[in-house]
Design a protein around this motif. Sequence first.
Motif, PDB file in Angstrom:
ATOM      1  N   ILE A 166     -72.277 -34.384 -14.766  1.00  0.00           N
ATOM      2  CA  ILE A 166     -71.710 -34.640 -16.087  1.00  0.00           C
ATOM      3  C   ILE A 166     -72.198 -36.002 -16.578  1.00  0.00           C
ATOM      4  CG2 ILE A 166     -69.586 -34.935 -17.397  1.00  0.00           C
ATOM      5  CD1 ILE A 166     -68.185 -33.373 -15.059  1.00  0.00           C
ATOM      6  N   VAL A 167     -72.874 -36.000 -17.711  1.00  0.00           N
ATOM      7  CA  VAL A 167     -73.377 -37.252 -18.297  1.00  0.00           C
ATOM      8  C   VAL A 167     -72.974 -37.300 -19.761  1.00  0.00           C
ATOM      9  CG1 VAL A 167     -75.402 -38.730 -18.614  1.00  0.00           C
ATOM     10  CG2 VAL A 167     -75.429 -36.986 -16.831  1.00  0.00           C
ATOM     11  N   ARG A 168     -72.569 -38.469 -20.226  1.00  0.00           N
ATOM     12  CA  ARG A 168     -72.290 -38.633 -21.660  1.00  0.00           C
ATOM     13  C   ARG A 168     -73.215 -39.694 -22.275  1.00  0.00           C
ATOM     14  NH1 ARG A 168     -66.909 -37.014 -23.807  1.00  0.00           N
ATOM     15  NH2 ARG A 168     -65.887 -35.708 -22.260  1.00  0.00           N
ATOM     16  N   VAL A 228     -70.135 -36.265 -11.372  1.00  0.00           N
ATOM     17  CA  VAL A 228     -70.305 -37.034 -12.598  1.00  0.00           C
ATOM     18  C   VAL A 228     -71.276 -38.188 -12.343  1.00  0.00           C
ATOM     19  CG1 VAL A 228     -68.309 -38.526 -12.082  1.00  0.00           C
ATOM     20  CG2 VAL A 228     -69.022 -38.223 -14.458  1.00  0.00           C
ATOM     21  N   ASP A 246     -72.302 -43.949 -15.465  1.00  0.00           N
ATOM     22  CA  ASP A 246     -71.981 -43.691 -16.867  1.00  0.00           C
ATOM     23  C   ASP A 246     -70.476 -43.863 -17.040  1.00  0.00           C
ATOM     24  OD1 ASP A 246     -71.441 -42.701 -19.362  1.00  0.00           O
ATOM     25  OD2 ASP A 246     -72.335 -40.714 -19.023  1.00  0.00           O
ATOM     26  N   ALA A 283     -68.604 -41.178 -19.130  1.00  0.00           N
ATOM     27  CA  ALA A 283     -68.398 -39.890 -18.471  1.00  0.00           C
ATOM     28  C   ALA A 283     -67.302 -39.984 -17.418  1.00  0.00           C
ATOM     29  CB  ALA A 283     -69.711 -39.423 -17.836  1.00  0.00           C
ATOM     30  N   ASN A 315     -63.740 -40.378 -19.082  1.00  0.00           N
ATOM     31  CA  ASN A 315     -63.206 -39.155 -19.694  1.00  0.00           C
ATOM     32  C   ASN A 315     -62.788 -38.128 -18.652  1.00  0.00           C
ATOM     33  OD1 ASN A 315     -63.242 -39.163 -22.759  1.00  0.00           O
ATOM     34  ND2 ASN A 315     -65.256 -40.029 -22.291  1.00  0.00           N
TER      35      ASN A 315
END
Lengths: 356, 411
Positions: free
Chosen positions: A11-13, A219, A223, A226, A229
């Motif tokens: 998971i990357v934002r 995750v 980040d 990420a 959240n």
Amino acid sequence: MGDVSELFPLIVRMDEDGELVGDLGLVTKQDLVDVYREMRLLRAFDERAWNLQRQGVIGTYAPFKGQEAAQLGATKPLDDSDWLVPTYRDWAAGYVRGVPVTHGLFFSKGHPRVGDVPKSANVLPAQVVIGAQTLHGVGVAWAAKLKHERTATVVTFGDGSTSQGDFHEAMNFASVFSVPLIFFCENNQWAISVPIERQMRAKTIAQRALAYDMEGYRVDGNDYVAVYNLIAELAGRVRNGEGPFLVEAVTYRLGAHTTADDPSKYRVEAEEERWARRDPISRIEKFLLRESLIDEEQIQAVDVAAKAWVEEVLADFKAELSISSSVLFQSVYAEMPQSLANQFDQYMKRVKEVGA
Amino acid sequence: MEWKFPDVGEGLHEAQIVKWHHTEGEEVVQDEPLLDVETDKAVVTIPAPTGAPIEKILFHEGDTIKVGEVVVVFATGSAEKPAPLREQEVAPMREQEAILPLEMESVLRPAGRPGAGPVLATPSVRRLARERGVDITKIRGTGTGGRVMAADVEQAASAPSPAATFPAEAAWAAPKPTGDIQRRPLVGIRKRIAENMARSWAHAVQVTVFEEMDATNLVSLRRELNSRVTEEDRFSYLPFVAKATSKMLSRFPDLNSTLDEESSEIVTYPRHNIGIAVDDQQGLTVPVLHDIDGLSLKATSRELKRLIEGARNHSLSRDELTGSTFTITNYGTIGGIYATPIINYPEVGILGLGPIRRRAVVNEADQIVAADTLTLSLTFDHRVIDGGYASRFLTGLIELLSNPFLLMVEL
């Protein structure tokens, strides 16, 4: 059956160039300005602590450089009533929860002050036995459940811990008793000198959740957006009676395992450079610069502020070093039981007698 | 402010200095690199613990430093009090050290009788006793379980009472301070020399044999050679002696050996690595002329000059300061006709050179004439080398040096 690791995509934002590949979610831009500053301060402390060991002021120290986003992302979303059960590299995480970073120095010195966690901070003292705190975390979370408290507990540990028996016992127990706990693994790729692929056959740590019928997440640990959240969401679910969960934060230890270690002996420079480009701080800096939320001048100002802050921390450290060893007795229980009080009296009498 | 070498690893005892980033007198910036040391595990950069001028550097590059030894002294002004971090940490620890369970104490020293068992006293009281020249085992302790208290020591020191039982011993322990005595810490190179000398003295059974030789031919050969070479290639006597020593070591290999006490083995070395004792302001150093057998007289001379200069500039590497198998000390250039050199342990032989001087000698015609003479002192470890062996080595060496054409034949 396909490759189970595919069930746990990363998971990357915000990517390493500071570009948003997802949205900011619950994180505001102002949050990022604050977090950027905080990370810089903490890193300055971490680097200074390394020097203090070399100078003979403290003992062995385990630097967290490179893992700031994972540690801040895992703790910033927590409520005051939530719990953190950390390991010996988690001084940044502890700091967010109200434990002064001086504890990292006291810990390294073997000073009794380190057991004296401020009452306002729901944090256990740092655990040095690899993985042992996973069991403590289960206990804390289970207690909350039995007391019908709506609190989340986060236990942090490294990738090496996941090869320990304690970790698997903790995972199993937590799963069987459905305790409100988040297992938060800071996978920094190296268990001292053993790379992750040499210590487990599984491709990801997250997939270990399957064996305990838990939800697992993977995750980008560098980040902040990420990690924040994800933990915010999971902590909310835990408080509502769900859990446990396993989170693998993929990060990298930019420094040595501890001051007694020399990573140049076992890992190549190219790898370190690759991960330096994914630095959790620099990607936020790039984002903030692009969004004109900070400028070069402000970046310089943070440098100055970080230096000054570290000096303050060291002044506190110095001042508290001479603290009486009675703290050993006073910080074990909320209220000192009679048996310990007797020992304490005897101890103080002896101290007076020998005139030390 | 003295900076002591800390354990930069875990459970480390010593390390070697690889590089100083600064020299004496230079001002350092706090947290900037000060020196690099090599431990068993890694080369570690030590950042400067303070921002101040370096007053004294106590160890050179290549030296081994032990944890806890003072390595560098900073000139700290009056404003900044150095290293309060280190001073304060002592307090709580001392409290803990002093604690002995009461029960345990009464077992150790049932009735508080002097001499009835180990003396109970805190380290600070023991130190006080040493400073006062009082034998602590003779003091009747008034503390719990017979513990000797500071007041007991003071009393014993002031009264000509129990402590006076062994006045001689007390006097040895700490001479009464009279006049302007000075105390300075035994640190750095001085400490290392002290340790090495004591180790050599404690282990090797050292016997010294003296000889005198006619150096007429050696003096004229050197004069002849030096008249034909450039200034910078001029020979001292040392290369002749070193080469001759090497030749003799080939014939007497047991003098090119060490005694491995742990395995009870005499270890002889195929190469002749000659250590040369060099007098230096900061203390004795011994650079090593490696594998002298393979060097010509000229090469030996050049190498010696380089090593001696390097030793004085402290620019030699660790390799150039270790690995000797036999040592030569040339005290004669300073003073002293004979000496009893101490073996550079664990070697088994050291050759001392006196001065070459014009002295009255009896020649073959029984006449007293003036001649150039050289005195030699050879110390050997009698555990490994017998007197006859050592004397034959020495007379053989004199044969070569007094008839240097013999030496030339073998070069």
